[in-house]
Design an enzyme around this catalytic site. Structure first.
Site, short mmCIF file in Angstrom:
data_model
loop_
_atom_site.label_atom_id
_atom_site.label_comp_id
_atom_site.label_asym_id
_atom_site.label_seq_id
_atom_site.Cartn_x
_atom_site.Cartn_y
_atom_site.Cartn_z
N HIS A 175 -3.92 34.73 8.04
CA HIS A 175 -3.53 36.13 8.28
C HIS A 175 -2.41 36.46 7.29
O HIS A 175 -1.28 36.01 7.45
CB HIS A 175 -3.01 36.34 9.70
N ASN A 190 -17.36 29.56 15.66
CA ASN A 190 -17.64 28.24 16.24
C ASN A 190 -18.38 28.45 17.55
O ASN A 190 -18.30 29.53 18.13
CB ASN A 190 -16.32 27.49 16.49
N HIS A 243 -8.92 25.43 14.04
CA HIS A 243 -8.66 26.68 13.30
C HIS A 243 -9.30 26.62 11.92
O HIS A 243 -9.74 27.64 11.39
CB HIS A 243 -7.14 26.90 13.20
N TYR A 280 0.02 35.36 21.61
CA TYR A 280 0.47 33.96 21.72
C TYR A 280 1.59 33.63 20.72
O TYR A 280 2.27 32.62 20.87
CB TYR A 280 -0.70 32.98 21.56
N GLU A 281 1.77 34.49 19.72
CA GLU A 281 2.84 34.23 18.75
C GLU A 281 4.21 34.55 19.36
O GLU A 281 5.24 34.23 18.76
CB GLU A 281 2.60 35.02 17.47
N HIS A 331 -0.66 38.27 17.19
CA HIS A 331 -1.28 37.97 18.48
C HIS A 331 -0.21 37.77 19.55
O HIS A 331 0.92 37.41 19.24
CB HIS A 331 -2.11 36.67 18.40
N ALA A 382 -12.44 36.72 14.61
CA ALA A 382 -13.23 35.50 14.68
C ALA A 382 -13.27 35.11 16.15
O ALA A 382 -12.25 35.21 16.84
CB ALA A 382 -12.58 34.40 13.86
N SER A 418 -9.12 36.60 11.64
CA SER A 418 -8.99 35.28 11.01
C SER A 418 -10.12 35.01 10.02
O SER A 418 -11.30 35.13 10.36
CB SER A 418 -9.04 34.17 12.07
N MET A 449 -8.76 35.71 21.00
CA MET A 449 -7.36 35.91 21.41
C MET A 449 -6.78 37.21 20.85
O MET A 449 -5.57 37.33 20.65
CB MET A 449 -6.51 34.73 20.93
N SER A 450 -7.65 38.20 20.62
CA SER A 450 -7.15 39.46 20.04
C SER A 450 -8.03 40.63 20.46
O SER A 450 -8.74 40.55 21.45
CB SER A 450 -7.16 39.36 18.50
N1 HPA Z 1 -11.81 30.32 21.45
C1 HPA Z 1 -10.85 31.26 21.43
N2 HPA Z 1 -10.54 31.95 20.35
C2 HPA Z 1 -11.25 31.72 19.23
C3 HPA Z 1 -12.27 30.78 19.18
C4 HPA Z 1 -12.57 30.04 20.36
O1 HPA Z 1 -13.46 29.17 20.40
N3 HPA Z 1 -12.78 30.79 17.94
C5 HPA Z 1 -12.08 31.73 17.25
N4 HPA Z 1 -11.15 32.30 18.03
#
Ligand code: HPA
Length: 283
Positions: free
Chosen positions: A63, A240, A254, A87-88, A85, A115, A32, A216-217
């Protein structure tokens, strides 16, 4: 279809072969906000994912969904601008199909980027973290990409995961970062299914069990890559700081993930270029 196998992997690999002059040796998956790096690939043959059979398309903003096959620092590379991913809604065997294609195309190394939320209290937004190991939480709860029939021609039933992130590649990344004066954190990445971000209690739990960054990847891809005998390197960009207190005045979004990505791209690019430069002599 839940279990994609050799016929689907071969069909996708064949389609890639038919669309490029290059014989890639190293795969790079851009996470990301990091897709801009694909523009640095020279003499690139660009293939949109929707022109490749069975290839999962990313539905996520940030993406783009293109393969860039060309050269970076003299090394033939296959760069994925965007990934799919779990979750998609894709089955794990489709999420990781691109890694099987890399395996069938004869690539030796895959560099996974993402990310991630910073769980380690000493991390800052925009930091790069070299992945030393991972916690396959998503796999422990059942979504392991190797679940289902095992194709022995691709890898063994019970693959070792004691050294997922190649020691030599990690040393190269650290050396490159040091020489270029780029700060590099190191730590354990944990993969959750998402797509909802974590609660503060989730984050305190993840910290307690030894995670430094959450996303998540990456882990499904790294698992399949090791099963298939590829050497793996992973870098997280801390987009973050994960929120660990429900009374904190902050939210995770996001948009903030994508913003931080832009900031970190030049440093990530410098590290990747340095690693490839070092590899070009060895490969
Ligand atoms: N949590 C989960 N996945 C993420 C995060 C997060 O804070 N930041 C970027 N991908």
């Amino acid at each position: 279809m839940e279990f994609f196998g050799r016929p689907e992997f071969e069909a996708a690999a064949q389609a890639v072969r038919g669309r490029t002059r290059h014989q890639p040796r190293v795969g790079i998956v851009l996470g990301s906000g990091l897709g801009g790096l694909a523009d640095s690939v020279e003499n690139a043959d660009i293939i949109p994912y929707d022109q490749l059979p069975h290839w999962p398309r990313s539905t996520v903003v940030g993406h783009q969904g293109q393969l860039h096959i060309g050269e970076l620092e003299g090394v033939p590379v296959m760069v994925m601008r965007g990934r799919a991913h779990y979750y998609e809604g894709y089955p794990m065997s489709q999420v990781t199909l691109p890694i099987r294609v890399m395996q069938l195309l004869g690539l030796e190394i895959v560099i996974l980027t993402n990310a991630a939320g910073g769980v380690n209290k000493s991390f800052h937004v925009g930091d790069l973290m070299l992945i030393t190991d991972h916690i396959n939480l998503i796999g422990m709860t059942g979504a392991n990409p190797l679940r289902g029939p095992n194709d022995e021609t691709l890898g063994e039933r019970f693959p070792d995961m004691s050294r997922v992130y190649d020691r030599e590649l990690r040393a190269l990344a650290l050396k490159t970062a040091r020489e270029a004066d780029i700060p590099m954190q190191q730590g354990v990445y944990i993969c959750l299914a998402g797509p909802s971000f974590e609660t503060p209690a989730d984050i305190r739990f993840l910290r307690l069990i030894g995670a430094d960054a959450v996303g998540m990847s990456t882990v499904p891809e790294a698992t399949v890559a090791r099963h298939g005998g590829l050497r793996v390197m992973g870098i997280s960009m801390i987009s973050n700081i994960a929120i660990d207190d429900p009374d904190q005045e902050a939210e995770t979004s996001h948009e903030e993930v994508l913003e931080a990505g832009k900031m970190a791209v030049p440093r990530l690019e410098a590290v990747l270029r340095g690693v490839l430069r070092n590899l070009s002599a060895a490969l």
